[in-house]
Motif scaffolding. Structure first.
Motif, PDB file in Angstrom:
ATOM      1  N   TYR A  35       0.890  -1.092   0.285  1.00  0.00           N
ATOM      2  CA  TYR A  35       0.313  -0.008  -0.007  1.00  0.00           C
ATOM      3  C   TYR A  35       0.522   1.018  -0.001  1.00  0.00           C
ATOM      4  O   TYR A  35       1.715   0.751   0.533  1.00  0.00           O
ATOM      5  N   GLN A  37       1.050   5.204   1.007  1.00  0.00           N
ATOM      6  CA  GLN A  37       0.094   6.807   1.402  1.00  0.00           C
ATOM      7  C   GLN A  37       0.604   7.802   1.305  1.00  0.00           C
ATOM      8  O   GLN A  37       1.292   8.267   2.092  1.00  0.00           O
ATOM      9  N   PRO A  43      -3.877   5.173   3.022  1.00  0.00           N
ATOM     10  CA  PRO A  43      -3.366   3.713   2.650  1.00  0.00           C
ATOM     11  C   PRO A  43      -4.346   3.400   1.098  1.00  0.00           C
ATOM     12  O   PRO A  43      -5.082   3.194   1.623  1.00  0.00           O
ATOM     13  N   PHE A  88       3.696   1.100   2.453  1.00  0.00           N
ATOM     14  CA  PHE A  88       3.517   0.333   3.545  1.00  0.00           C
ATOM     15  C   PHE A  88       3.652  -1.522   3.134  1.00  0.00           C
ATOM     16  O   PHE A  88       2.700  -1.946   1.917  1.00  0.00           O
ATOM     17  N   ARG A  90       1.432  -5.455   4.029  1.00  0.00           N
ATOM     18  CA  ARG A  90       0.600  -6.471   4.608  1.00  0.00           C
ATOM     19  C   ARG A  90      -0.079  -7.350   4.758  1.00  0.00           C
ATOM     20  O   ARG A  90       0.295  -8.052   3.421  1.00  0.00           O
ATOM     21  N   ILE A  99      -2.283  -7.912   9.886  1.00  0.00           N
ATOM     22  CA  ILE A  99      -1.482  -6.625  10.379  1.00  0.00           C
ATOM     23  C   ILE A  99      -0.396  -5.875   8.990  1.00  0.00           C
ATOM     24  O   ILE A  99      -0.012  -6.821   7.709  1.00  0.00           O
ATOM     25  N   PHE A 100      -0.527  -4.944   9.158  1.00  0.00           N
ATOM     26  CA  PHE A 100       0.554  -4.205   8.432  1.00  0.00           C
ATOM     27  C   PHE A 100       2.276  -3.825   9.142  1.00  0.00           C
ATOM     28  O   PHE A 100       2.304  -3.859  10.278  1.00  0.00           O
ATOM     29  N   GLY A 101       3.320  -3.475   8.103  1.00  0.00           N
ATOM     30  CA  GLY A 101       4.363  -3.372   8.503  1.00  0.00           C
ATOM     31  C   GLY A 101       3.957  -1.772   9.318  1.00  0.00           C
ATOM     32  O   GLY A 101       3.412  -1.251   8.644  1.00  0.00           O
ATOM     33  N   THR A 102       4.949  -1.358   9.511  1.00  0.00           N
ATOM     34  CA  THR A 102       5.542  -0.271   9.917  1.00  0.00           C
ATOM     35  C   THR A 102       5.565   0.707   8.734  1.00  0.00           C
ATOM     36  O   THR A 102       5.729   1.924   9.440  1.00  0.00           O
TER      37      THR A 102
END
Lengths: 110, 114
Positions: A35, A37, A43, A88, A90, A99-102
């Motif tokens: 994604y 953003q 996002p 990001f 996911r 869960i998404f990464g930071t």
């Protein structure tokens, strides 16, 4: 819980330079999504990868899924100011799907 | 217009007050999600819903309540707001729980608790 490492956290490049961000999982994934953003935005879904070693391209963006399906990368060739934003990953899979990464924040200097 | 809308876009509230963030989608997507986004933490799941009247906790559910009486709406309530709940809140929807569906996000609600 699931560890989602996304590196680097921040990258500053000159316009025209390449950029790569990596997403690493501690477990094998069924798939991974990416994604973007924009600053101040929300996002937006870019792409999904499913197969081991899969490579997909969207214009200057190249997405790759690792052979072991534990990591993925997003590469941007010849960055432009429009590429600015946070990218990001996911994680996919029965226990990881939410869960998404930071994220990796990309800054592009004209 | 079709899509997913969040309201309000901005909200300032006082500590201890109850506040509700609204999320509405027009696609009849089964799955809906609430995430909060804070610097250094990325997107963290608060609650999600697989269908009307079915909800489940995410990573950071404490202090939040959700309901889903209708497929298209998924409100998030902060029962007694705290300063640590100052954040940007995103609602998202997905057609199914299949991993092949990307999420569609709303524009977000920026909440400040003073």
């Amino acid at each position: 819980g699931q560890q989602v490492m996304q590196i680097p956290q921040y990258q500053h490049v000159q316009e025209g330079e390449d950029f790569t961000t990596y997403c690493n999982s501690s477990t094998t994934l069924s798939n991974i999504q990416w994604y973007k953003q924009r600053p101040g935005g929300h996002p937006v879904f870019l792409i999904q990868l499913v197969k081991s070693g899969e490579v997909k391209k969207q214009k200057r963006l190249t997405f790759q899924f690792g052979e072991a399906k534990k990591n993925s990368s997003l590469h941007i060739t010849a960055t432009q100011t429009t590429d600015v934003g946070t990218y990001f990953c996911r994680l996919g899979g029965a226990t990881n799907k939410l869960i998404f990464g930071t994220g990796t924040l990309l800054a592009v200097q004209p | 217009d079709a899509g997913i809308t969040q309201s309000p876009r901005y909200k300032i509230t006082e500590t201890g007050r109850q506040v509700t963030l609204m999320c509405h989608q027009t696609w009849s997507h089964s799955y809906m999600f609430w995430y909060r986004q804070d610097l250094g933490h990325g997107l963290r799941l608060i609650y999600y819903s697989a269908a009307a009247d079915i909800t489940d906790k995410g990573e950071v559910p404490d202090g939040y309540v959700v309901s889903r009486s209708k497929t298209e709406n998924f409100p998030l309530t902060l029962e007694s707001a705290t300063r640590s709940q100052t954040s940007v809140y995103f609602c998202a929807s997905s057609e199914s729980d299949r991993d092949f569906d990307g999420y569609t996000f709303g524009s977000g609600t920026r909440l400040t608790v003073v």
